[in-house]
Scaffold this motif. Structure first.
Motif, mmCIF file in Angstrom:
data_model
loop_
_atom_site.group_PDB
_atom_site.id
_atom_site.type_symbol
_atom_site.label_atom_id
_atom_site.label_comp_id
_atom_site.label_asym_id
_atom_site.label_seq_id
_atom_site.Cartn_x
_atom_site.Cartn_y
_atom_site.Cartn_z
ATOM 1 N N ARG A 110 0.878 -1.179 0.000
ATOM 2 C CA ARG A 110 0.000 0.000 0.000
ATOM 3 C C ARG A 110 0.911 1.224 0.000
ATOM 4 N N VAL A 133 2.377 1.101 -10.498
ATOM 5 C CA VAL A 133 1.063 0.616 -10.939
ATOM 6 C C VAL A 133 1.227 -0.678 -11.732
ATOM 7 N N HIS A 137 0.963 -2.637 -7.231
ATOM 8 C CA HIS A 137 0.816 -2.086 -5.892
ATOM 9 C C HIS A 137 -0.496 -1.310 -5.755
ATOM 10 N N ASP A 138 -0.964 -1.199 -4.524
ATOM 11 C CA ASP A 138 -2.168 -0.419 -4.215
ATOM 12 C C ASP A 138 -1.733 1.029 -4.032
ATOM 13 N N HIS A 140 -1.960 5.049 -4.011
ATOM 14 C CA HIS A 140 -2.855 6.179 -3.747
ATOM 15 C C HIS A 140 -2.102 7.480 -4.025
ATOM 16 N N ILE A 223 -4.720 4.603 -12.265
ATOM 17 C CA ILE A 223 -5.024 4.745 -10.840
ATOM 18 C C ILE A 223 -6.523 4.934 -10.675
ATOM 19 N N ASN A 227 -8.714 5.775 -5.325
ATOM 20 C CA ASN A 227 -7.370 5.964 -4.774
ATOM 21 C C ASN A 227 -6.833 7.377 -4.974
ATOM 22 N N ILE A 261 -5.097 4.419 5.289
ATOM 23 C CA ILE A 261 -4.402 3.597 4.302
ATOM 24 C C ILE A 261 -3.400 2.650 4.962
#
Length: 394
Positions: A110, A133, A137-138, A140, A223, A227, A261
């Motif tokens: 994250r 990306v 990965h997550d 934000h 994205i 996010n 997060i």
């Protein structure tokens, strides 16, 4: 509330060639990098080609006394710089991460990228964002300020013309309200003089323009909307170049996002040369929130690394770089395309500064220059490199 935490960022000081030309000093890796980069540039040789004579001819004999030979110094600095280079900024899973700048696990991570203005993310680390990306990965993006004062009146007029035309084309309900607002905005701009502050409506429209551009750039980078976080930190909303003091509310907004997060990685602006001070204040806010989390012993911070990037104004010196992410020609084109999504910040943006280059040009030339320096020192010939320094809360 005084939060000048950016002054606490610890970067090993390097004072140029005078430091090692003025007698014996205590060498650390930052100074070794700086000295060998200087010697390499002066002699026109890559690091591994430097000889004892090069050291002797350029007042660096003390390094030969300490390490024994040019080869021993060369290989130590070369290996140290080589270990900064990674194509996996989020860490490479199932790989030995002993000599990698970022740990392999957890994977995926994250990640929060804090962007002072709604385009600093892609200007400063657009290639790395694309890579993160791509690796799953997550990711934000947190836009810290609205950036509303950096939009020209011409852009407001253009969007209002579109809204008015849309209203007429589709016979929009509540037609009277739109017509009235259109007339008010048009009247305000037509009578506006240099130095006049925008009305709150105008500032809101300008902020909306920058939100639309940021969302478009994020969509281009894959994205998701969920996010994207617009924090609209209050200190920025003075309507003037001079901002309000940073306050507790600013820090609380960032702290709430971090707690939500619970990131494994944070990217934050270290570009403190921003001529209008917004980057410095944004950095102070994020670091204050991180330091507060450390004082409160929050668990997510134990497994989180903080990386600092630089933006349109400068780049990290070679002796300070701890992670260097190579960017391919195609990734550099994608980075440019993402920057161009912020159309209000192109030729007629109010705060381009004394540098006549557009932001995408600054970014590309800076990233290419970093790659060219690595190449001159003896590393692979990359198209471009984005550089980062790790921040460790005290």
């Amino acid at each position: 509330m005084n939060l000048n935490l950016s002054s606490q960022i610890c970067i090993e000081p390097v004072h140029g060639e005078n430091l090692w030309l003025n007698g014996k000093i205590d060498w650390n890796m930052g100074l070794l990098r700086s000295a060998l980069t200087w010697l390499s540039e002066k002699t026109g040789k890559s690091i591994l080609k430097l000889t004892d004579k090069d050291y002797q001819d350029n007042s660096l004999t003390q390094l030969l006394d300490i390490y024994g030979s040019a080869y021993d110094v060369n290989i130590q600095v070369f290996n140290d710089l080589q270990h900064t280079i990674t194509g996996w900024p989020g860490g490479k899973p199932n790989a030995d991460d002993t000599d990698r700048p970022e740990r392999a696990f957890p994977f995926p991570k994250r990640i929060i990228v804090f962007s002072p203005h709604p385009d600093d993310d892609v200007i400063s680390m657009g290639g790395t964002i694309n890579r993160l990306v791509k690796h799953g990965h997550d990711l934000h993006i947190a836009y810290e300020t609205s950036g509303n004062i950096a939009v020209n009146d011409e852009d407001v007029t253009r969007y209002m013309h579109f809204i008015n035309g849309f209203r007429r084309m589709f016979s929009v309900e509540n037609d009277d309200f739109i017509s009235q607002k259109y007339a008010e905005v048009k009247e305000f701009i037509s009578h506006k003089k240099d130095g006049d502050l925008d009305s709150r409506d105008i500032l809101n429209i300008k902020g909306l323009i920058r939100r639309v551009e940021a969302r478009t750039a994020c969509a281009y980078n894959g994205i998701p909307k969920s996010n994207i976080h617009f924090l609209d930190l209050p200190f920025y909303e003075s309507g003037k170049i001079e901002k309000l003091p940073v306050g507790k509310t600013d820090v609380e907004i960032v702290s709430q996002l971090l707690d939500k997060i619970k990131p494994h990685q944070i990217y934050v602006a270290g570009d403190l040369a921003d001529p209008h001070g917004t980057h410095r204040k944004c950095t102070d806010v994020v670091l204050a929130a991180i330091n507060e989390a450390k004082q409160n012993n929050v668990r997510w911070l134990e497994d989180c690394r903080i990386w600092m990037y630089r933006g349109a104004w400068a780049e990290w010196d070679i002796e300070n770089i701890q992670m260097a992410v190579p960017i391919s020609p195609e990734e550099l084109r994608r980075k440019r395309n993402a920057i161009l999504k912020h159309s209000s910040q192109m030729e007629f943006a109010p705060f381009l500064g004394n540098d006549s280059r557009l932001f995408w040009q600054r970014a590309e030339e800076r990233n290419r220059a970093t790659a060219a320096l690595y190449h001159r020192l003896g590393f692979a010939d990359y198209e471009a490199i984005e550089a980062f320094v790790e921040y460790k809360p005290i």
